[in-house]
Design a protein around this motif. Structure first.
Motif, mmCIF file in Angstrom:
data_model
loop_
_atom_site.group_PDB
_atom_site.id
_atom_site.type_symbol
_atom_site.label_atom_id
_atom_site.label_comp_id
_atom_site.label_asym_id
_atom_site.label_seq_id
_atom_site.Cartn_x
_atom_site.Cartn_y
_atom_site.Cartn_z
ATOM 1 N N THR A 254 41.047 33.601 32.109
ATOM 2 C CA THR A 254 42.522 33.257 31.744
ATOM 3 C C THR A 254 43.261 34.648 32.487
ATOM 4 O OG1 THR A 254 42.528 34.302 29.606
ATOM 5 C CG2 THR A 254 42.145 32.111 29.913
ATOM 6 N N ASP A 255 44.398 34.227 32.405
ATOM 7 C CA ASP A 255 45.435 35.698 32.822
ATOM 8 C C ASP A 255 45.193 36.782 31.819
ATOM 9 O OD1 ASP A 255 46.020 34.100 35.167
ATOM 10 O OD2 ASP A 255 47.909 33.381 34.208
ATOM 11 N N ALA A 256 44.979 36.401 30.623
ATOM 12 C CA ALA A 256 45.007 37.303 29.590
ATOM 13 C C ALA A 256 43.856 38.216 29.799
ATOM 14 C CB ALA A 256 45.114 36.769 28.230
ATOM 15 N N GLU A 257 42.696 37.245 29.861
ATOM 16 C CA GLU A 257 41.382 38.051 30.046
ATOM 17 C C GLU A 257 41.247 38.852 31.186
ATOM 18 O OE1 GLU A 257 38.554 34.651 27.662
ATOM 19 O OE2 GLU A 257 39.007 34.479 29.898
ATOM 20 N N TRP A 258 41.944 38.450 32.307
ATOM 21 C CA TRP A 258 41.792 39.276 33.423
ATOM 22 C C TRP A 258 42.528 40.564 33.226
ATOM 23 C CZ3 TRP A 258 39.190 40.443 37.557
ATOM 24 C CH2 TRP A 258 39.831 41.025 38.426
ATOM 25 N N ALA A 259 43.764 40.455 32.504
ATOM 26 C CA ALA A 259 44.529 41.470 32.336
ATOM 27 C C ALA A 259 43.780 42.710 31.711
ATOM 28 C CB ALA A 259 45.820 41.241 31.687
ATOM 29 N N VAL A 260 43.026 42.117 30.579
ATOM 30 C CA VAL A 260 42.131 43.387 29.987
ATOM 31 C C VAL A 260 41.309 43.729 30.541
ATOM 32 C CG1 VAL A 260 40.782 43.423 27.828
ATOM 33 C CG2 VAL A 260 42.896 42.160 27.571
ATOM 34 N N ILE A 261 40.408 42.890 31.598
ATOM 35 C CA ILE A 261 39.219 43.393 32.183
ATOM 36 C C ILE A 261 39.771 44.213 33.441
ATOM 37 C CG2 ILE A 261 37.140 42.400 33.572
ATOM 38 C CD1 ILE A 261 36.868 40.307 31.524
ATOM 39 N N GLU A 262 40.542 43.833 34.236
ATOM 40 C CA GLU A 262 40.903 44.301 35.678
ATOM 41 C C GLU A 262 40.959 45.725 35.529
ATOM 42 O OE1 GLU A 262 43.943 43.543 39.298
ATOM 43 O OE2 GLU A 262 44.341 42.937 37.386
ATOM 44 N N PRO A 263 41.860 46.461 34.859
ATOM 45 C CA PRO A 263 41.887 47.747 35.013
ATOM 46 C C PRO A 263 40.726 48.588 34.831
ATOM 47 C CG PRO A 263 43.568 46.737 33.292
ATOM 48 C CD PRO A 263 42.512 45.851 33.713
ATOM 49 N N PHE A 264 39.515 47.934 34.302
ATOM 50 C CA PHE A 264 38.304 48.803 34.035
ATOM 51 C C PHE A 264 37.320 48.529 35.019
ATOM 52 C CE2 PHE A 264 39.422 47.989 29.558
ATOM 53 C CZ PHE A 264 40.145 49.050 29.366
ATOM 54 N N LEU A 265 37.667 47.755 36.099
ATOM 55 C CA LEU A 265 36.604 47.223 37.176
ATOM 56 C C LEU A 265 36.900 48.400 38.274
ATOM 57 C CD1 LEU A 265 37.013 43.640 37.467
ATOM 58 C CD2 LEU A 265 35.188 44.621 36.594
ATOM 59 N N PRO A 266 35.715 48.655 39.097
ATOM 60 C CA PRO A 266 36.006 49.482 40.328
ATOM 61 C C PRO A 266 37.105 48.966 41.112
ATOM 62 C CG PRO A 266 33.941 47.991 40.489
ATOM 63 C CD PRO A 266 34.543 48.021 38.920
ATOM 64 N N GLU A 267 37.404 49.850 42.246
ATOM 65 C CA GLU A 267 38.429 49.490 43.019
ATOM 66 C C GLU A 267 38.122 48.423 43.962
ATOM 67 O OE1 GLU A 267 40.174 52.976 44.718
ATOM 68 O OE2 GLU A 267 41.016 53.916 42.947
ATOM 69 N N GLN A 268 38.678 47.620 44.225
ATOM 70 C CA GLN A 268 38.477 46.520 45.400
ATOM 71 C C GLN A 268 37.928 47.290 46.546
ATOM 72 O OE1 GLN A 268 38.726 43.251 44.462
ATOM 73 N NE2 GLN A 268 37.660 42.497 46.358
ATOM 74 N N PRO A 269 37.113 47.011 47.265
ATOM 75 C CA PRO A 269 36.640 47.443 48.594
ATOM 76 C C PRO A 269 37.792 47.170 49.669
ATOM 77 C CG PRO A 269 34.750 46.461 47.819
ATOM 78 C CD PRO A 269 36.011 46.006 46.875
ATOM 79 N N GLU A 270 38.048 48.261 50.358
ATOM 80 C CA GLU A 270 39.062 48.134 51.530
ATOM 81 C C GLU A 270 38.714 46.922 52.569
ATOM 82 O OE1 GLU A 270 39.899 51.806 53.333
ATOM 83 O OE2 GLU A 270 40.543 52.802 51.611
ATOM 84 N N LYS A 271 39.673 46.328 53.069
ATOM 85 C CA LYS A 271 39.266 45.226 54.057
ATOM 86 C C LYS A 271 38.700 45.903 55.439
ATOM 87 C CE LYS A 271 41.711 41.518 56.526
ATOM 88 N NZ LYS A 271 43.064 40.791 56.786
ATOM 89 N N PRO A 272 37.592 45.216 55.864
ATOM 90 C CA PRO A 272 37.154 46.067 57.012
ATOM 91 C C PRO A 272 37.925 45.376 58.374
ATOM 92 C CG PRO A 272 35.899 43.805 56.391
ATOM 93 C CD PRO A 272 36.905 44.266 55.201
ATOM 94 N N GLY A 273 37.734 46.419 59.294
ATOM 95 C CA GLY A 273 38.547 46.261 60.448
ATOM 96 C C GLY A 273 38.427 45.022 61.134
ATOM 97 N N LYS A 274 37.099 44.421 60.971
ATOM 98 C CA LYS A 274 36.720 43.171 61.569
ATOM 99 C C LYS A 274 35.761 42.581 60.834
ATOM 100 C CE LYS A 274 36.669 44.987 66.430
ATOM 101 N NZ LYS A 274 35.637 45.317 67.619
ATOM 102 N N GLY A 275 35.582 41.112 60.908
ATOM 103 C CA GLY A 275 34.637 40.314 60.017
ATOM 104 C C GLY A 275 35.442 39.708 58.877
ATOM 105 N N ARG A 276 34.775 39.218 58.166
ATOM 106 C CA ARG A 276 35.413 38.472 57.111
ATOM 107 C C ARG A 276 35.687 39.519 56.062
ATOM 108 N NH1 ARG A 276 31.604 33.912 54.629
ATOM 109 N NH2 ARG A 276 32.039 33.054 56.490
ATOM 110 N N PRO A 277 36.879 39.445 55.188
ATOM 111 C CA PRO A 277 37.368 40.259 54.228
ATOM 112 C C PRO A 277 36.430 40.128 53.003
ATOM 113 C CG PRO A 277 38.879 38.190 54.371
ATOM 114 C CD PRO A 277 37.939 38.275 55.593
ATOM 115 N N HIS A 278 36.518 41.122 52.065
ATOM 116 C CA HIS A 278 35.635 41.356 50.973
ATOM 117 C C HIS A 278 36.432 40.068 49.748
ATOM 118 C CE1 HIS A 278 33.381 44.619 51.725
ATOM 119 N NE2 HIS A 278 34.165 45.153 52.042
ATOM 120 N N ALA A 279 35.480 39.533 49.021
ATOM 121 C CA ALA A 279 35.774 38.682 48.152
ATOM 122 C C ALA A 279 36.641 39.185 46.950
ATOM 123 C CB ALA A 279 34.441 37.854 47.603
ATOM 124 N N PHE A 280 37.507 38.667 46.169
ATOM 125 C CA PHE A 280 38.219 39.145 45.246
ATOM 126 C C PHE A 280 37.269 38.934 44.150
ATOM 127 C CE2 PHE A 280 41.873 37.407 47.914
ATOM 128 C CZ PHE A 280 42.509 38.466 48.197
#
Length: 275
Positions: free
Chosen positions: A9-35
């Motif tokens: 849920t949005d409420a659960e994601w709002a609690v968990i998201e701040p504690f997760l590692p940073e999302q990997p940067e999008k590579p220059g080529k190829g498929r982007p990282h999954a959210f």
């Protein structure tokens, strides 16, 4: 989460998201990282349904099953799940949601039909045992998994040691309850002495032996409520069917599921308090 699966849920994601590692940067080529939210939704779907990875739905809100499976193991090896749990518990402690007055300890058997690491033959069959230390409200302070043949009494000290909180404030946060309750299976003079050395009062009934003297001291002024730890196992196994039977052959994937389930219990506690 009854009915159609909608993911975090949005409420659960709002609690968990701040504690997760940073999302990997999008590579220059190829498929982007999954959210990461899609990855967590996929892991959560397997955790709730107990289904096979090959049956993971495809489409919006879900990550690739191979990618999600890989991240489940990576986050266990890197300590992300354990850190997420410590951060959520730290926030709950700051809000006064942890009852340190009396905790309970117990174990629960999970069949290990697929075999694998630490799966042993025990009294109840082939599998593993989940050991939990819960607070006065029945929320898990620490959970560990061992082979089914391992002694439950020997896991009390590791459960106490693995109770970690991260509050972000100077000093060491509290991590030890005032008392620990257990059933007669934990009756041991050595265990009682070990618990007392840590400044914790053991509340463990003594087994009945012929010619054994009755225990000294006053009885507790509050009834023993060990049922709370049994209710915690019921929460885990009813909400998250993947924990009923261990199908993971490697410990890192099984431990990832267990710790993620514990994190979800604390996230639900925080979302209920914060509204």
């Amino acid at each position: 989460m009854a009915g159609e699966f909608t993911g975090l849920t949005d409420a659960e994601w709002a609690v968990i998201e701040p504690f997760l590692p940073e999302q990997p940067e999008k590579p220059g080529k190829g498929r982007p990282h999954a959210f990461f939210r899609d990855i967590l939704n996929t892991i959560l779907w397997v955790l709730i349904t107990g289904a096979r990875w090959i049956d993971v739905p495809k489409g919006k809100g879900f990550g690739a099953r191979s990618t999600s499976h890989r991240w489940l193991g990576i986050w266990t090896t890197d300590g992300i799940w354990a850190e997420l749990k410590a951060l959520l518990m730290g926030q709950a402690h700051e809000l006064g949601l942890i009852d340190w007055s009396r905790s309970s300890v117990d174990g629960s058997f999970a069949a290990g039909k697929g075999g694998g690491e630490d799966v042993q033959y025990g009294f109840k069959g082939k599998g593993v045992t989940l050991h939990a230390l819960v607070d006065g409200n029945g929320l898990p302070l620490s959970v560990i998994s061992t082979g089914a043949a391992e002694s439950e009494r020997a896991q009390v000290e590791p459960l106490i040691d693995q109770t970690e909180l991260i509050t972000g404030k100077p000093g060491r946060p509290r991590k030890r309850p005032d008392a620990i309750q257990g059933d007669k299976g934990y009756d041991s003079r050595e265990l009682r002495a070990l618990i007392r050395q840590r400044g914790i009062t053991p509340m463990i009934p003594r087994r009945s032996w012929q010619n054994r003297k009755p225990p000294k001291g006053r009885p507790p002024n509050k009834p023993i409520d060990r049922w709370k730890v049994e209710r915690t196992f019921a929460w885990l196994q009813r909400k998250y069917r993947r924990l009923v039977v261990r199908w993971e052959r490697r410990n890192k994937y099984w431990a990832g599921f267990v710790t993620f389930a514990v994190c979800l219990l604390w996230a639900n506690c925080l979302t209920g308090f914060l509204g």
